[in-house]
Design a protein around this motif. Structure first.
Motif, PDB file in Angstrom:
ATOM      1  N   ASP A  38      15.749 -10.492 -10.454  1.00 16.95           N
ATOM      2  CA  ASP A  38      14.073 -10.875 -11.131  1.00 16.95           C
ATOM      3  C   ASP A  38      13.224 -10.703  -9.483  1.00 16.95           C
ATOM      4  N   LEU A  39      13.617 -11.270  -8.008  1.00 19.65           N
ATOM      5  CA  LEU A  39      13.451 -10.916  -7.117  1.00 19.65           C
ATOM      6  C   LEU A  39      12.831  -9.463  -6.378  1.00 19.65           C
ATOM      7  N   GLY A  40      14.654  -8.637  -6.264  1.00 28.97           N
ATOM      8  CA  GLY A  40      13.664  -7.583  -6.951  1.00 28.97           C
ATOM      9  C   GLY A  40      13.138  -6.480  -7.804  1.00 28.97           C
ATOM     10  N   ASP A  41      12.901  -7.070  -9.018  1.00 30.47           N
ATOM     11  CA  ASP A  41      11.774  -6.371  -9.514  1.00 30.47           C
ATOM     12  C   ASP A  41      10.463  -6.785  -9.458  1.00 30.47           C
ATOM     13  N   LYS A  42       9.967  -8.202  -8.809  1.00 36.03           N
ATOM     14  CA  LYS A  42       9.278  -8.315  -8.049  1.00 36.03           C
ATOM     15  C   LYS A  42       8.375  -7.722  -6.980  1.00 36.03           C
ATOM     16  N   LEU A  43       9.353  -7.596  -6.684  1.00 38.83           N
ATOM     17  CA  LEU A  43       9.522  -6.631  -5.054  1.00 38.83           C
ATOM     18  C   LEU A  43       9.375  -4.918  -5.208  1.00 38.83           C
ATOM     19  N   SER A  44       9.053  -4.072  -6.351  1.00 39.05           N
ATOM     20  CA  SER A  44       8.943  -3.236  -6.370  1.00 39.05           C
ATOM     21  C   SER A  44       7.334  -3.342  -6.740  1.00 39.05           C
ATOM     22  N   THR A  49       2.250  -4.534  -6.424  1.00 46.81           N
ATOM     23  CA  THR A  49       0.523  -4.347  -6.294  1.00 46.81           C
ATOM     24  C   THR A  49      -0.591  -4.208  -7.428  1.00 46.81           C
ATOM     25  N   HIS A  50       0.556  -5.184  -8.383  1.00 44.47           N
ATOM     26  CA  HIS A  50      -0.267  -5.669  -9.972  1.00 44.47           C
ATOM     27  C   HIS A  50      -0.692  -3.848 -10.107  1.00 44.47           C
ATOM     28  N   ASP A  51       0.029  -2.735 -10.289  1.00 42.04           N
ATOM     29  CA  ASP A  51      -0.495  -1.335 -10.424  1.00 42.04           C
ATOM     30  C   ASP A  51      -1.432  -0.881 -10.070  1.00 42.04           C
ATOM     31  N   GLY A  52      -1.628  -1.378  -8.379  1.00 44.35           N
ATOM     32  CA  GLY A  52      -2.780  -1.377  -7.182  1.00 44.35           C
ATOM     33  C   GLY A  52      -3.857  -1.582  -7.794  1.00 44.35           C
ATOM     34  N   GLU A  53      -4.082  -2.803  -8.363  1.00 40.82           N
ATOM     35  CA  GLU A  53      -5.073  -3.934  -8.647  1.00 40.82           C
ATOM     36  C   GLU A  53      -5.562  -4.740  -7.646  1.00 40.82           C
ATOM     37  N   LEU A  54      -4.129  -5.134  -6.726  1.00 40.89           N
ATOM     38  CA  LEU A  54      -4.484  -6.254  -6.278  1.00 40.89           C
ATOM     39  C   LEU A  54      -4.962  -5.027  -4.376  1.00 40.89           C
ATOM     40  N   SER A  55      -5.186  -5.963  -3.278  1.00 42.61           N
ATOM     41  CA  SER A  55      -5.685  -5.538  -2.283  1.00 42.61           C
ATOM     42  C   SER A  55      -4.665  -5.914  -1.339  1.00 42.61           C
ATOM     43  N   GLN A  56      -4.703  -4.416  -0.224  1.00 41.46           N
ATOM     44  CA  GLN A  56      -3.589  -4.716   0.875  1.00 41.46           C
ATOM     45  C   GLN A  56      -2.713  -6.117   1.158  1.00 41.46           C
ATOM     46  N   LYS A  57      -4.201  -7.020   1.572  1.00 40.34           N
ATOM     47  CA  LYS A  57      -4.208  -8.157   1.641  1.00 40.34           C
ATOM     48  C   LYS A  57      -3.075  -8.932   0.747  1.00 40.34           C
ATOM     49  N   GLU A  58      -3.816  -9.108  -0.911  1.00 40.00           N
ATOM     50  CA  GLU A  58      -2.902  -9.571  -1.143  1.00 40.00           C
ATOM     51  C   GLU A  58      -1.415  -9.263  -1.428  1.00 40.00           C
ATOM     52  N   VAL A  59      -1.088  -8.131  -1.293  1.00 41.83           N
ATOM     53  CA  VAL A  59      -0.172  -7.056  -1.352  1.00 41.83           C
ATOM     54  C   VAL A  59       0.782  -7.744  -0.381  1.00 41.83           C
ATOM     55  N   ASP A  60       0.273  -7.854   1.017  1.00 37.42           N
ATOM     56  CA  ASP A  60       1.015  -8.875   2.458  1.00 37.42           C
ATOM     57  C   ASP A  60       1.366 -10.026   1.565  1.00 37.42           C
ATOM     58  N   GLU A  61       0.763 -10.942   1.192  1.00 38.60           N
ATOM     59  CA  GLU A  61       1.069 -12.334   1.391  1.00 38.60           C
ATOM     60  C   GLU A  61       2.164 -12.062  -0.084  1.00 38.60           C
TER      61      GLU A  61
END
Length: 87
Positions: A38-44, A49-61
């Motif tokens: 499940d975590l591996g899926d979330k880390l893909s 990135t939610h298909d590119g919808e998140l900022s880099q800061k949000e992705v890093d967090e």
């Protein structure tokens, strides 16, 4: 029971082969495997990135939070598990 694909992955990766895992029952091993999956899926990249919808800061967090969960699971099973096996 695991489906054929998960069973194949289960047999191939080092997660099952380590002696430390013998302390866990088959049911516990499957539970932990599913949690790592499940975590591996979330880390893909797509999901992280939610298909590119998140900022880099949000992705890093998000990545930092998910990896904290990952490391907690590793401590629980007393074994280092490679995230790439689950992406």
């Amino acid at each position: 029971m695991l489906d054929d694909h998960m069973q194949t992955l289960w047999e191939q990766d080092k997660f099952q082969r380590k002696n430390l895992m013998k302390k866990l029952s088959e049911k516990q091993r499957i539970e932990y495997y599913k949690k790592f999956q499940d975590l591996g899926d979330k880390l893909s990249p797509e999901n992280l990135t939610h298909d590119g919808e998140l900022s880099q800061k949000e992705v890093d967090e998000e990545h930092e939070l998910l990896m904290k969960e990952w490391h907690k699971l590793e401590r629980d099973v007393e074994f280092k598990v490679e995230p790439l096996l689950f992406m």
